[in-house]
Design a protein around this motif. Sequence first.
Motif, PDB file in Angstrom:
ATOM      1  N   CYS A   1     -41.652  23.945  25.650  1.00 35.61           N
ATOM      2  CA  CYS A   1     -40.608  24.934  25.887  1.00 35.61           C
ATOM      3  C   CYS A   1     -41.257  26.260  26.288  1.00 35.61           C
ATOM      4  O   CYS A   1     -42.268  26.655  25.708  1.00 35.61           O
ATOM      5  CB  CYS A   1     -39.799  25.102  24.600  1.00 35.61           C
ATOM      6  N   CYS A   2     -40.650  26.931  27.278  1.00 34.32           N
ATOM      7  CA  CYS A   2     -41.127  28.237  27.723  1.00 34.32           C
ATOM      8  C   CYS A   2     -39.963  29.220  27.714  1.00 34.32           C
ATOM      9  O   CYS A   2     -38.856  28.877  28.128  1.00 34.32           O
ATOM     10  CB  CYS A   2     -41.683  28.155  29.148  1.00 34.32           C
TER      11      CYS A   2
ATOM     12  N   ILE B   1     -29.085  26.070  25.996  1.00 34.60           N
ATOM     13  CA  ILE B   1     -30.285  25.580  25.311  1.00 34.60           C
ATOM     14  C   ILE B   1     -30.996  26.736  24.617  1.00 34.60           C
ATOM     15  O   ILE B   1     -31.325  27.737  25.230  1.00 34.60           O
ATOM     16  CB  ILE B   1     -31.243  24.859  26.283  1.00 34.60           C
TER      17      ILE B   1
ATOM     18  N   THR C   1     -33.191  18.295  23.287  1.00 35.58           N
ATOM     19  CA  THR C   1     -32.896  19.481  22.483  1.00 35.58           C
ATOM     20  C   THR C   1     -31.618  19.369  21.660  1.00 35.58           C
ATOM     21  O   THR C   1     -31.484  20.046  20.648  1.00 35.58           O
ATOM     22  CB  THR C   1     -32.767  20.728  23.379  1.00 35.58           C
TER      23      THR C   1
ATOM     24  N   THR D   1     -44.325  25.645  22.122  1.00 41.33           N
ATOM     25  CA  THR D   1     -43.530  26.699  22.759  1.00 41.33           C
ATOM     26  C   THR D   1     -44.408  27.899  23.081  1.00 41.33           C
ATOM     27  O   THR D   1     -45.268  28.278  22.289  1.00 41.33           O
ATOM     28  CB  THR D   1     -42.370  27.120  21.834  1.00 41.33           C
TER      29      THR D   1
ATOM     30  N   PRO E   1     -34.309  27.731  22.018  1.00 37.88           N
ATOM     31  CA  PRO E   1     -35.584  27.187  21.541  1.00 37.88           C
ATOM     32  C   PRO E   1     -35.555  26.912  20.040  1.00 37.88           C
ATOM     33  O   PRO E   1     -36.374  26.164  19.523  1.00 37.88           O
ATOM     34  CB  PRO E   1     -36.576  28.296  21.868  1.00 37.88           C
TER      35      PRO E   1
ATOM     36  N   ALA F   1     -33.666  17.247  29.129  1.00 35.22           N
ATOM     37  CA  ALA F   1     -33.697  18.456  28.301  1.00 35.22           C
ATOM     38  C   ALA F   1     -32.522  18.463  27.320  1.00 35.22           C
ATOM     39  O   ALA F   1     -32.689  18.808  26.146  1.00 35.22           O
ATOM     40  CB  ALA F   1     -33.680  19.701  29.180  1.00 35.22           C
TER      41      ALA F   1
ATOM     42  N   GLN G   1     -33.951  22.944  17.796  1.00 33.28           N
ATOM     43  CA  GLN G   1     -33.910  21.768  18.663  1.00 33.28           C
ATOM     44  C   GLN G   1     -34.084  20.513  17.817  1.00 33.28           C
ATOM     45  O   GLN G   1     -34.615  20.556  16.714  1.00 33.28           O
ATOM     46  CB  GLN G   1     -35.001  21.847  19.732  1.00 33.28           C
TER      47      GLN G   1
ATOM     48  N   MET H   1     -37.165  24.104  29.577  1.00 28.72           N
ATOM     49  CA  MET H   1     -37.865  22.935  29.054  1.00 28.72           C
ATOM     50  C   MET H   1     -38.746  22.377  30.168  1.00 28.72           C
ATOM     51  O   MET H   1     -38.305  22.218  31.302  1.00 28.72           O
ATOM     52  CB  MET H   1     -36.865  21.884  28.567  1.00 28.72           C
TER      53      MET H   1
ATOM     54  N   THR I   1     -34.494  30.019  28.320  1.00 31.64           N
ATOM     55  CA  THR I   1     -35.223  28.915  27.710  1.00 31.64           C
ATOM     56  C   THR I   1     -35.362  27.815  28.739  1.00 31.64           C
ATOM     57  O   THR I   1     -34.363  27.295  29.234  1.00 31.64           O
ATOM     58  CB  THR I   1     -34.456  28.379  26.479  1.00 31.64           C
TER      59      THR I   1
END
Length: 156
Positions: free
Chosen positions: A60-61, A102, A95, A113, A104, A91, A107, A51, A49
């Motif tokens: 978010c990726c 972290i 979150t 995302t 996703p 981040a 959060q 940010m 994850t």
Amino acid sequence: MTSTPALRALAALGIGVTLHPYAYDPRAEATGLQAAQALGIDPAVMLKTLMVEIDGRPACCLIPSDRQLSMKRVASAFGVRSAAMMPAPRAEKLTGYHVGGISPFGQRRAVPTAIEASACTAARVWINAGQRGLLLSLPPEAALRALGACPALLIA
């Protein structure tokens, strides 16, 4: 059983997951790869994850733990002009999680995302469950639905 905001958020949506605790190594250079190795999981389905900031806004990726983000592709995926990694302290504050833990899910604030498209073809993906040393696995379709995410080309 461990409860994190991520697990509570998924439970509230009726999404079942399988938990995978592992020995977290704070000295690991790449925590996602370390987690995949500890659990014997293919790094292509162990998603990290990340940010990011897209035109100055948080996003978010999720990408395979053995790959790197392409900021050009991130910007394209979100339809913005610029993308950059979010500094770790920001981040964590945004979150509610600590770096290395972290998730996703759950959060403090929902953000746009995207999940790497290549991972969305797997039967299951492994994602941080909201604390260091704890992963969850679920079908990628469930992750997309829970996050309101879209599959996108994100990796270099």
